[in-house]
Structure formats: structure tokens, C-alpha cells
Design a protein around this motif. Structure first.
Motif, mmCIF file in Angstrom:
data_model
loop_
_atom_site.group_PDB
_atom_site.id
_atom_site.type_symbol
_atom_site.label_atom_id
_atom_site.label_comp_id
_atom_site.label_asym_id
_atom_site.label_seq_id
_atom_site.Cartn_x
_atom_site.Cartn_y
_atom_site.Cartn_z
ATOM 1 N N ASP A 170 18.895 -3.476 22.194
ATOM 2 C CA ASP A 170 19.714 -4.181 23.189
ATOM 3 C C ASP A 170 19.366 -5.662 23.244
ATOM 4 N N ILE A 171 18.112 -5.987 22.978
ATOM 5 C CA ILE A 171 17.649 -7.373 22.963
ATOM 6 C C ILE A 171 16.968 -7.626 21.624
ATOM 7 N N ALA A 172 17.249 -8.779 21.025
ATOM 8 C CA ALA A 172 16.607 -9.186 19.769
ATOM 9 C C ALA A 172 15.829 -10.468 20.005
ATOM 10 N N LEU A 173 14.601 -10.511 19.536
ATOM 11 C CA LEU A 173 13.744 -11.691 19.681
ATOM 12 C C LEU A 173 13.744 -12.468 18.373
ATOM 13 N N ILE A 174 14.032 -13.776 18.442
ATOM 14 C CA ILE A 174 14.094 -14.631 17.261
ATOM 15 C C ILE A 174 12.749 -15.335 17.091
ATOM 16 N N ARG A 175 12.275 -15.383 15.859
ATOM 17 C CA ARG A 175 11.017 -16.066 15.542
ATOM 18 C C ARG A 175 11.194 -17.580 15.703
ATOM 19 N N SER A 176 10.230 -18.219 16.333
ATOM 20 C CA SER A 176 10.292 -19.671 16.517
ATOM 21 C C SER A 176 10.215 -20.396 15.172
ATOM 22 N N GLY A 177 9.418 -19.853 14.229
ATOM 23 C CA GLY A 177 9.321 -20.485 12.917
ATOM 24 C C GLY A 177 10.662 -20.480 12.179
#
Length: 253
Positions: A170-177
Motif C-alpha cells: 500500500d505504501i512504497a518507500l523511495i531510496r534517497s540515493g
């Protein structure tokens, strides 16, 4: 005998010669009847009621008074035929020509007033149609919103709830790099469905409170810059990338 036709707004205005002739011809055939005529510079359709001496615009529905004048008097008054014309002296002839010029100017002014009244009627009609359309669309949106399923509230301040949402997709976390590298390529952020797999965090264990090196999660809320794309120029993406770089540098130092 000269016959003229006039319509009433704030004042009485004389119809032009062509419109007056059209009205007079129908009136003579049936003085108490009704008809539909194209009048005015734009040949707008009007419903004419001679028994009530009314005209109704088919565009706006506005009703105005009409009157028929014989010479300088109204239609219900008897006006005898004038005596045989007597040659006017030079001064009187000049006054007559001046009066004719005034009548021509007044007729042009009345015609312009009629054209303006028709234009105002058309604007009012268009606005009414637009208001009705907006009201219909708002009503349809309200009905659609009432039929949408209610979403259950999720407390994302608790790490276990966030972990469950990430694990379920439901939620996807994007890498800062990945965000920083993408901004350096001067690209705009695509939709989540179009992001490559390496853009996401796939290890949800780092979200546990008892993790030795818990991951910081940053949520950004902002208004879309355009109806087609939230960040069409990539300006917000570059801003987020600079903040992420500063956080990485601070972490290293």
C-alpha cells in the motif's frame, strides 16, 4: 400614413425600417394573432403576440413591450390623413431636413440599443447554462463521493503499522540515493507504476523500533503544480534531492 413600431426597455426604441415593415405586414393580416419573426441586426428569433403587444426572445426568454404608432400617436388613436402638402418655405424645408436627419440618427441609436440588449440576453443565457452545468457536475461528484468505500484510518506514527503498509504494497518507500541520482539526470519523477525496482526499499526490517540502525522516513505533502503532472519541471524533485544530500553529508560528518 407612416406607421412605426417600437420596443420598450428602460425607454421606447424605434425598430429599423426593415423590421417595422415585417411586423406591419403580419399585423395587417391578423391584428390579434401571434407569429415568430427574425428581428434585429443578428436576425434573432422573437415570438410576437399582437393581442398583448409583447415580444419574447427565443434565446433568453425575456419579454418586452411593443407598440405600434401611426405618425406620432399610438395605434388605438384615430389619426386623420393630413391635408395636401403645401410647399415649405426655405427655412421650414431646412427644419424638415434636420428633423429627418435626427430621425435617422435616432433609428440608428435604437438599432444599436437593440443589438446591445440582444448581446446582454445571450450573455445572461450563456451564464445560466454554465451555472446549471456546474451545479449538475457538483451534484454528480457528490453522489460519486458518497458511493466511494470508506478507508480505515492507519496510525503511521507507529512503526509496526508503517511496516505492515510497506509489506502489503500500500505504501512504497523511495531510496534517497536513487532520488538524488535521478535529479542529477534532470529528469522528472515518473508515476509509481513506472519506477524501476532499485528505486524502492525492499527491506522492511529496518522499520522496526528495535533495529540497530533504524531508517528515517520522510513524508512530503505538496500541491500539484499542474493538472497533468505534480512536478512537470522537476523543481520539487531537485529540492528534495538537495535536502537528501545535506542529510547524507550531516550523517557522514
Amino acid at each position: 400614413m407612416e406607421v412605426s413600431w417600437e420596443w420598450q426597455d428602460d425607454t421606447w426604441h424605434r425598430l429599423n425600417h426593415k423590421d417595422a415593415e415585417a411586423l406591419e405586414q403580419v399585423y395587417k393580416s391578423d391584428p390579434t394573432g401571434q407569429c415568430c419573426l427574425a428581428l434585429g441586426p443578428k436576425l434573432s428569433q422573437y415570438d410576437i403576440n399582437f393581442s398583448q403587444m409583447k415580444q419574447r426572445s427565443n434565446i433568453s426568454g425575456r419579454v418586452r413591450n411593443l407598440r405600434r404608432r401611426l405618425g406620432g400617436d399610438e395605434a388605438h388613436l384615430f389619426v386623420p390623413d393630413p391635408p395636401a402638402a403645401i410647399p415649405d418655405p426655405p427655412a421650414a424645408k431646412f427644419d424638415s431636413e434636420l428633423s429627418d436627419s435626427f430621425q435617422v440618427a435616432k433609428s440608428l441609436a435604437d438599432e444599436a440599443s437593440l443589438a446591445m440588449a440582444e448581446a446582454i440576453d445571450q450573455i445572461h443565457y450563456a451564464l445560466e447554462q454554465q451555472v446549471q452545468l456546474i451545479e449538475t457536475q457538483v451534484g454528480e461528484m457528490a453522489v460519486a463521493a458518497s458511493r466511494m468505500p470508506r478507508l480505515s484510518a492507519v496510525d503511521l506514527t507507529r512503526s509496526c503499522s508503517l511496516q505492515d503498509c510497506v509489506a502489503s504494497g500500500d505504501i512504497a518507500l523511495i531510496r534517497s540515493g536513487w532520488l538524488i541520482n535521478w535529479a542529477l539526470l534532470n529528469k522528472i519523477l515518473p508515476r509509481r507504476q513506472e519506477l524501476p525496482p532499485d528505486a524502492f526499499w525492499d527491506d522492511v526490517n529496518v522499520l522496526h523500533d528495535n533495529c540497530s540502525s533504524p531508517m528515517k522516513v520522510v513524508a512530503v505533502s505538496y500541491c500539484w503544480c499542474s493538472p497533468e503532472h505534480p512536478d512537470p519541471d522537476g523543481q520539487l524533485l531537485r529540492t528534495l534531492a538537495r535536502v537528501a544530500q545535506m542529510q547524507q553529508m550531516h550523517k557522514v560528518n
